[in-house]
Motif scaffolding. Structure first.
Motif, short mmCIF file in Angstrom:
data_model
loop_
_atom_site.label_atom_id
_atom_site.label_comp_id
_atom_site.label_asym_id
_atom_site.label_seq_id
_atom_site.Cartn_x
_atom_site.Cartn_y
_atom_site.Cartn_z
N ILE A 29 -2.63 4.79 -8.47
CA ILE A 29 -2.14 4.80 -9.28
C ILE A 29 -0.63 4.51 -8.13
O ILE A 29 -0.47 2.99 -8.73
N ALA A 30 -0.23 4.50 -7.58
CA ALA A 30 1.16 4.39 -6.38
C ALA A 30 0.98 2.86 -6.48
O ALA A 30 1.07 2.30 -5.81
N VAL A 31 -0.29 3.09 -5.16
CA VAL A 31 -1.28 1.09 -5.05
C VAL A 31 -1.29 0.29 -6.02
O VAL A 31 -1.12 -0.84 -5.68
N TYR A 32 -1.85 1.26 -7.16
CA TYR A 32 -1.75 -0.07 -7.95
C TYR A 32 -0.47 -0.69 -8.47
O TYR A 32 -0.94 -1.86 -8.82
N TRP A 33 0.29 -0.03 -8.60
CA TRP A 33 1.55 -0.82 -8.80
C TRP A 33 2.53 -0.95 -7.44
O TRP A 33 2.35 -2.13 -8.09
N PHE B 165 0.58 -1.57 -0.27
CA PHE B 165 -0.25 -0.19 0.13
C PHE B 165 0.60 1.15 -0.11
O PHE B 165 0.35 2.31 -0.36
N ASP B 166 1.95 1.06 0.77
CA ASP B 166 3.03 2.00 0.83
C ASP B 166 4.37 2.26 -0.33
O ASP B 166 5.32 2.97 0.28
N LEU B 167 4.18 1.28 -0.66
CA LEU B 167 5.22 1.03 -1.53
C LEU B 167 5.87 1.70 -2.43
O LEU B 167 6.88 2.62 -2.57
N VAL B 168 5.01 2.78 -2.83
CA VAL B 168 5.20 3.35 -4.08
C VAL B 168 5.28 5.14 -3.55
O VAL B 168 4.08 4.79 -2.79
N ASP B 169 5.89 6.66 -3.48
CA ASP B 169 5.58 7.54 -3.39
C ASP B 169 4.91 7.70 -4.01
O ASP B 169 5.20 8.12 -5.19
N GLU C 214 -4.72 14.31 -5.44
CA GLU C 214 -4.01 13.81 -4.60
C GLU C 214 -4.58 12.37 -4.67
O GLU C 214 -3.00 11.09 -3.65
N THR C 215 -5.46 11.97 -4.41
CA THR C 215 -5.76 10.87 -4.31
C THR C 215 -5.76 9.65 -5.39
O THR C 215 -5.24 8.49 -5.70
N THR C 216 -5.67 10.39 -6.72
CA THR C 216 -5.62 10.09 -8.33
C THR C 216 -4.25 9.20 -8.38
O THR C 216 -3.60 8.14 -8.66
#
Length: 509
Positions: free
Chosen positions: A282-286, A236-240, A276-278
């Motif tokens: 995208i970050a969580v998707y990655w 969930f927090d992998l990508v900034d 910022e939510t978008t």
């Protein structure tokens, strides 16, 4: 497309088929995402063939999966919508429909499927001859008895989520859940469970293969990265989110586009959430993709440990793509953009060249004939499929320089047909404006140039080509086109009346 002939030898290759759901091509390092954390799939591409123009026959789960099963285009097998949003179409393949799995079993293969089925409602995977747990539905069935037993045996905690992300619907209600934080360790996730069950089945099948009894076909179908993106803290927090580039099509205005696209944007609540939510979505998707890649890595390691790598063809693809904010949309729907029609497609065949990149237009549909070809079975019954074995082997057969895709509706009937060529894309929308995109100058498909005078030649050429393909296939969508567009000379009576010799061809002056 025409089906390929069978391979020159009768050796029956094992097949490991890895499939995700709603997976964007630009989430993988092998397809150019420098921020991606997908070492397993990148390595598979480096050891086999990456297809750069791999398309789904239709960007909706059940019809695409039914096409893979049968080698038939959706209009032909007529299973055209997901059960959960069915609008009156068939929900199961008709009795007697050819499927590759039944052909494999008849030729002595073990056939297993672990994970998402979603290719029918009453008929499950076992009805067609697949071994494996029955896992119905479109999302992770976290209340399934086999999964709960898996957790109990390992003293792992149950499914629990927080930090839900959703927008607001046009009627003021809460929007669909798009993402959430999962309070489970990796070992307890449904993805880890699926990989574990796949490895267990692979070990059983390996024993049969070594004994000379049976080769195998084993399919692992993840339910993700389909939304909602529900993953543990690490992913969930992998990508900034601040490092995530926004898709350029986020600038979509829907001007000159079919109105249904703006309606779908409202349904998916894009404009009710801050930018910022978008970025976070995208970050969580990655992160979700990275987690699935890790689990695929466990299966690939098991294949190597069992000594099966050199005797097993490995596929990776998905049923269709995902918008994830592109064109101010989420999920998929009645908009035939590259985001949901062009997907990843990787194939490694024993003895094939490593690191090959092919640019032919190919389809998930072509996997059906390819699987049969690898098994030494005549692929002709997969009538809309063509074997990819020659391409994966480094050969250069003649190949079509375009591809046709179709759509029939999701939430409501909405027929579309698409022709994609090297540079252009034509989308025929009977209820609305047609679309034409120049993908060389406008790769994000923001400007519909269908009505631009300077595009008349391209428009006419592509309309005639898609009409020709649909007629050859027997897709009756062409009847509407006959009277509405310039489809060229017609060598049949478009009225189907049989009352005179009239054709639609223009009489000579």
């Amino acid at each position: 497309m025409t089906a390929a002939t069978g391979p020159s030898d009768t050796r029956r290759t094992n097949v490991l088929f890895l499939m995700t759901d709603q997976h964007r091509v630009d989430t993988l390092g092998a397809y150019g995402n420098r921020m991606a954390q997908t070492p397993t799939l990148d390595a598979l591409a480096a050891s086999g063939t990456r297809f750069d123009r791999w398309y789904t026959p239709t960007a909706i789960c059940t019809p695409a999966r039914a096409s893979l099963l049968t080698g038939q285009a959706p209009f032909r097998h007529r299973v055209l919508a997901n059960h959960e949003r069915n609008v009156g179409y068939l929900e199961d393949l008709e009795d007697g429909t050819f499927t590759f799995v039944e052909a494999l079993r008849e030729h002595g293969y073990n056939t297993g499927l672990v994970g998402k089925w979603h290719a029918g409602t009453v008929k499950n995977a076992a009805a067609f001859g697949f071994d494996g747990p029955d896992l119905p539905g479109w999302h992770n069935p976290v209340d399934h008895e086999d999964y709960l037993a898996y957790l109990a045996e390992r003293d792992l905690p149950p499914y629990e989520i927080s930090d839900r992300i959703r927008g607001t619907l046009p009627n003021g209600g809460p929007g669909n859940l798009l993402a959430a934080r999962l309070h489970q360790p990796l070992e307890a996730t449904f993805e880890h469970y699926l990989a574990t069950r796949t490895i267990e089945m692979l070990e059983r099948y390996a024993d049969d293969f070594r004994s000379g009894a049976r080769p195998f076909f084993l399919e692992l179908n993840f339910f993700g990265p389909h939304l909602p993106y529900v993953v543990p803290d690490k992913y969930f927090d992998l990508v900034d989110p601040e490092t995530v580039p926004l898709p350029r099509s986020i600038a979509e205005t829907f001007q000159g586009k079919p109105p249904v696209q703006a309606n779908y944007s409202a349904h998916w609540t894009f404009d009710t959430m801050p930018i910022e939510t978008t970025r976070k979505l995208i970050a969580v998707y990655w992160g979700y993709v990275a987690m699935i890649d890790l689990e695929i890595g466990r299966v690939m390691a098991a294949l190597e440990r069992l000594g099966l790598t050199d005797e097993t063809a490995v596929f990776f693809s998905c049923d269709h793509g995902e918008f994830t904010g592109s064109h101010r949309l989420h999920d998929k729907g009645p908009a035939m953009y590259e985001d949901i029609y062009r997907t990843p497609g990787i194939l490694r065949v024993p003895g094939g060249p490593a690191g090959q990149v092919r640019t032919e237009f190919v389809s998930l549909l072509d996997c059906t004939a390819t699987i049969l070809d690898l098994a030494g079975i005549d692929p002709a019954p997969a009538v809309d499929s063509r074997s990819l074995v020659p391409l994966a082997a480094g050969e250069h057969p003649e190949w079509a320089d375009d591809i046709v895709c179709e759509f029939h509706g999701h939430h409501f009937p909405y027929p579309q047909r698409m022709l994609r060529t090297d540079r252009y894309k034509l989308v025929v929308n009977p209820d609305s404006t047609n679309e034409l995109y120049d993908l060389e100058t406008d790769p994000d498909e923001l400007l519909n140039v269908y009505s631009h005078p300077e595009m008349a030649g391209v428009r006419h050429r592509m309309m005639r080509r898609i009409y020709q393909v649909l007629r050859e296939r027997g897709d009756n969508f062409y009847h509407w086109m006959t009277t509405m567009y310039d489809v060229g000379d017609v060598d049949h009576d478009p009225t189907q009346s049989g009352l005179d010799e009239t054709t639609y061809a223009v009489a000579p002056a």
